[in-house]
Design an enzyme around this catalytic site. Sequence first.
Site, PDB file in Angstrom:
ATOM      1  N   THR A   1     -37.561-112.115  22.752  1.00  0.00           N
ATOM      2  CA  THR A   1     -37.238-110.967  23.590  1.00  0.00           C
ATOM      3  C   THR A   1     -37.809-109.704  22.952  1.00  0.00           C
ATOM      4  O   THR A   1     -37.326-109.250  21.920  1.00  0.00           O
ATOM      5  CB  THR A   1     -35.700-110.857  23.730  1.00  0.00           C
ATOM      6  OG1 THR A   1     -35.202-112.161  24.022  1.00  0.00           O
ATOM      7  CG2 THR A   1     -35.328-109.905  24.844  1.00  0.00           C
TER       8      THR A   1
ATOM      9  N   HIS B   1     -29.298-118.452  24.340  1.00  0.00           N
ATOM     10  CA  HIS B   1     -30.098-117.860  25.414  1.00  0.00           C
ATOM     11  C   HIS B   1     -30.689-118.985  26.258  1.00  0.00           C
ATOM     12  O   HIS B   1     -31.524-119.743  25.776  1.00  0.00           O
ATOM     13  CB  HIS B   1     -31.207-117.006  24.775  1.00  0.00           C
ATOM     14  CG  HIS B   1     -32.066-116.266  25.753  1.00  0.00           C
ATOM     15  ND1 HIS B   1     -33.076-115.427  25.335  1.00  0.00           N
ATOM     16  CD2 HIS B   1     -32.073-116.219  27.102  1.00  0.00           C
ATOM     17  CE1 HIS B   1     -33.666-114.896  26.391  1.00  0.00           C
ATOM     18  NE2 HIS B   1     -33.090-115.373  27.480  1.00  0.00           N
TER      19      HIS B   1
ATOM     20  N   HIS C   1     -31.322-108.759  16.693  1.00  0.00           N
ATOM     21  CA  HIS C   1     -32.742-109.114  16.735  1.00  0.00           C
ATOM     22  C   HIS C   1     -33.433-108.818  15.410  1.00  0.00           C
ATOM     23  O   HIS C   1     -33.463-107.684  14.961  1.00  0.00           O
ATOM     24  CB  HIS C   1     -33.516-108.430  17.862  1.00  0.00           C
ATOM     25  CG  HIS C   1     -34.634-109.309  18.366  1.00  0.00           C
ATOM     26  ND1 HIS C   1     -35.803-109.471  17.673  1.00  0.00           N
ATOM     27  CD2 HIS C   1     -34.726-110.126  19.442  1.00  0.00           C
ATOM     28  CE1 HIS C   1     -36.568-110.339  18.321  1.00  0.00           C
ATOM     29  NE2 HIS C   1     -35.940-110.760  19.391  1.00  0.00           N
TER      30      HIS C   1
ATOM     31  N   ARG D   1     -33.185-119.680  28.605  1.00  0.00           N
ATOM     32  CA  ARG D   1     -34.360-119.017  29.178  1.00  0.00           C
ATOM     33  C   ARG D   1     -34.766-119.707  30.459  1.00  0.00           C
ATOM     34  O   ARG D   1     -34.523-120.908  30.646  1.00  0.00           O
ATOM     35  CB  ARG D   1     -35.526-119.039  28.181  1.00  0.00           C
ATOM     36  CG  ARG D   1     -35.305-118.134  26.981  1.00  0.00           C
ATOM     37  CD  ARG D   1     -36.570-118.022  26.161  1.00  0.00           C
ATOM     38  NE  ARG D   1     -37.506-117.093  26.738  1.00  0.00           N
ATOM     39  CZ  ARG D   1     -37.740-115.853  26.275  1.00  0.00           C
ATOM     40  NH1 ARG D   1     -37.134-115.425  25.204  1.00  0.00           N
ATOM     41  NH2 ARG D   1     -38.602-115.078  26.873  1.00  0.00           N
TER      42      ARG D   1
ATOM     43  N   ARG E   1     -37.184-123.269  27.198  1.00  0.00           N
ATOM     44  CA  ARG E   1     -38.006-123.661  26.044  1.00  0.00           C
ATOM     45  C   ARG E   1     -37.163-124.094  24.853  1.00  0.00           C
ATOM     46  O   ARG E   1     -37.635-124.796  23.991  1.00  0.00           O
ATOM     47  CB  ARG E   1     -38.955-122.532  25.640  1.00  0.00           C
ATOM     48  CG  ARG E   1     -38.247-121.325  25.064  1.00  0.00           C
ATOM     49  CD  ARG E   1     -39.215-120.283  24.585  1.00  0.00           C
ATOM     50  NE  ARG E   1     -39.898-119.617  25.688  1.00  0.00           N
ATOM     51  CZ  ARG E   1     -40.509-118.442  25.562  1.00  0.00           C
ATOM     52  NH1 ARG E   1     -40.556-117.859  24.397  1.00  0.00           N
ATOM     53  NH2 ARG E   1     -41.073-117.867  26.586  1.00  0.00           N
TER      54      ARG E   1
ATOM     55  N   HIS F   1     -32.810-121.652  17.994  1.00  0.00           N
ATOM     56  CA  HIS F   1     -33.949-122.283  17.335  1.00  0.00           C
ATOM     57  C   HIS F   1     -33.632-123.647  16.736  1.00  0.00           C
ATOM     58  O   HIS F   1     -34.541-124.356  16.300  1.00  0.00           O
ATOM     59  CB  HIS F   1     -34.581-121.313  16.334  1.00  0.00           C
ATOM     60  CG  HIS F   1     -35.144-120.135  17.077  1.00  0.00           C
ATOM     61  ND1 HIS F   1     -36.016-120.288  18.131  1.00  0.00           N
ATOM     62  CD2 HIS F   1     -34.898-118.808  16.999  1.00  0.00           C
ATOM     63  CE1 HIS F   1     -36.308-119.102  18.638  1.00  0.00           C
ATOM     64  NE2 HIS F   1     -35.631-118.187  17.973  1.00  0.00           N
TER      65      HIS F   1
ATOM     66  N   GLU G   1     -25.850-104.064  23.461  1.00  0.00           N
ATOM     67  CA  GLU G   1     -26.406-104.586  22.211  1.00  0.00           C
ATOM     68  C   GLU G   1     -27.717-103.852  21.971  1.00  0.00           C
ATOM     69  O   GLU G   1     -28.622-103.873  22.812  1.00  0.00           O
ATOM     70  CB  GLU G   1     -26.639-106.097  22.295  1.00  0.00           C
ATOM     71  CG  GLU G   1     -27.196-106.645  20.986  1.00  0.00           C
ATOM     72  CD  GLU G   1     -27.096-108.159  20.860  1.00  0.00           C
ATOM     73  OE1 GLU G   1     -26.137-108.753  21.385  1.00  0.00           O
ATOM     74  OE2 GLU G   1     -27.991-108.730  20.223  1.00  0.00           O
TER      75      GLU G   1
ATOM     76  N   GLU H   1     -26.659-115.544  26.682  1.00  0.00           N
ATOM     77  CA  GLU H   1     -27.752-114.585  26.952  1.00  0.00           C
ATOM     78  C   GLU H   1     -28.547-115.078  28.139  1.00  0.00           C
ATOM     79  O   GLU H   1     -28.916-116.257  28.207  1.00  0.00           O
ATOM     80  CB  GLU H   1     -28.688-114.532  25.748  1.00  0.00           C
ATOM     81  CG  GLU H   1     -28.240-113.616  24.668  1.00  0.00           C
ATOM     82  CD  GLU H   1     -29.297-113.543  23.565  1.00  0.00           C
ATOM     83  OE1 GLU H   1     -30.475-113.843  23.813  1.00  0.00           O
ATOM     84  OE2 GLU H   1     -28.903-113.210  22.456  1.00  0.00           O
TER      85      GLU H   1
ATOM     86  N   ASN I   1     -26.815-117.145  16.529  1.00  0.00           N
ATOM     87  CA  ASN I   1     -27.650-117.600  17.641  1.00  0.00           C
ATOM     88  C   ASN I   1     -28.301-118.931  17.253  1.00  0.00           C
ATOM     89  O   ASN I   1     -29.020-119.005  16.253  1.00  0.00           O
ATOM     90  CB  ASN I   1     -28.707-116.527  17.927  1.00  0.00           C
ATOM     91  CG  ASN I   1     -29.611-116.888  19.081  1.00  0.00           C
ATOM     92  OD1 ASN I   1     -30.049-118.029  19.200  1.00  0.00           O
ATOM     93  ND2 ASN I   1     -29.917-115.931  19.922  1.00  0.00           N
TER      94      ASN I   1
END
Length: 249
Positions: free
Chosen positions: A106, A48, A199, A50, A54, A15, A156, A75, A12
């Site tokens: 999340t 993801h 996660h 969002r 962000r 970030h 998931e 996502e 992922n």
Amino acid sequence: MALDDKVRLGVNIDHVATVRNARGGDTPDPLRAAQLAEAAGADGITAHLREDRRHISDVDIEGLMDVLEVPLNFEMAATEEMQAIALRHKPHAVCIVPEKREERTTEGGLEVAREENRLAHFIAPLRDAGCRVSIFIAADQKQIEAAHRIGAEVIELHSGAYCDAHHEGRFEERDAELTALREMSAFAHDLGLEVHVGHGLTYETVQPVAAFPEVRELNIGHFLIGEAIFRGLAPAIEEMRRLMDEARG
Ligand code: PXP
């Protein structure tokens, strides 16, 4: 090791975009990170988009669709806006997650059981478009059964509570969370669902989960991007890959 025994690693890259957006420029580039992750052995890239944009942006998703050779796991929240974006790009996989503006990440799984009808209608066009639909849920039998009923192919399971308990030294709770993840992976697999977990996973927490025979994929982001500061992204991913393979072996 037989190919089927291997657990896929989805990296992922959200970030990388978080750091980029902290300054508002173009660097660090999440697409470059995705390509590096691919070269380092990621079996897929997760991003993801969002609602508040962000981290990952619409342009990032377009770029990922253009450059990636491995599958993109997109996502998204179950909103009309996100559905339209997914239908425009038709990524390999779509993972439906709950989303709250005020949360930092999340926080929990989707309440599928409470919204069965709406979600069944929501995912149908995504499936028709050829996307593999995954539902991000807690390790809870009621949610797994509901995910199965609405026609999801993949679930998931949220490993956040397990990882938090481990890193905060609450070991009894950690073991209970791990047991729930193990039992619910087997339960979902028996229903015919493909099982992914994600996660909060780290080098310390990945192996027990990677060892569950029913788990086909792990999605890992925050820890890997943080670890990349110290050892570089490719070595950080390679070490995760090694730990996953070791747990499987
Ligand atoms: N899987 C899902 C569905 C997520 O929402 C996230 C976080 O965006 C992850 C996996 C990765 O979690 P982490 O960044 O804590 O590794």
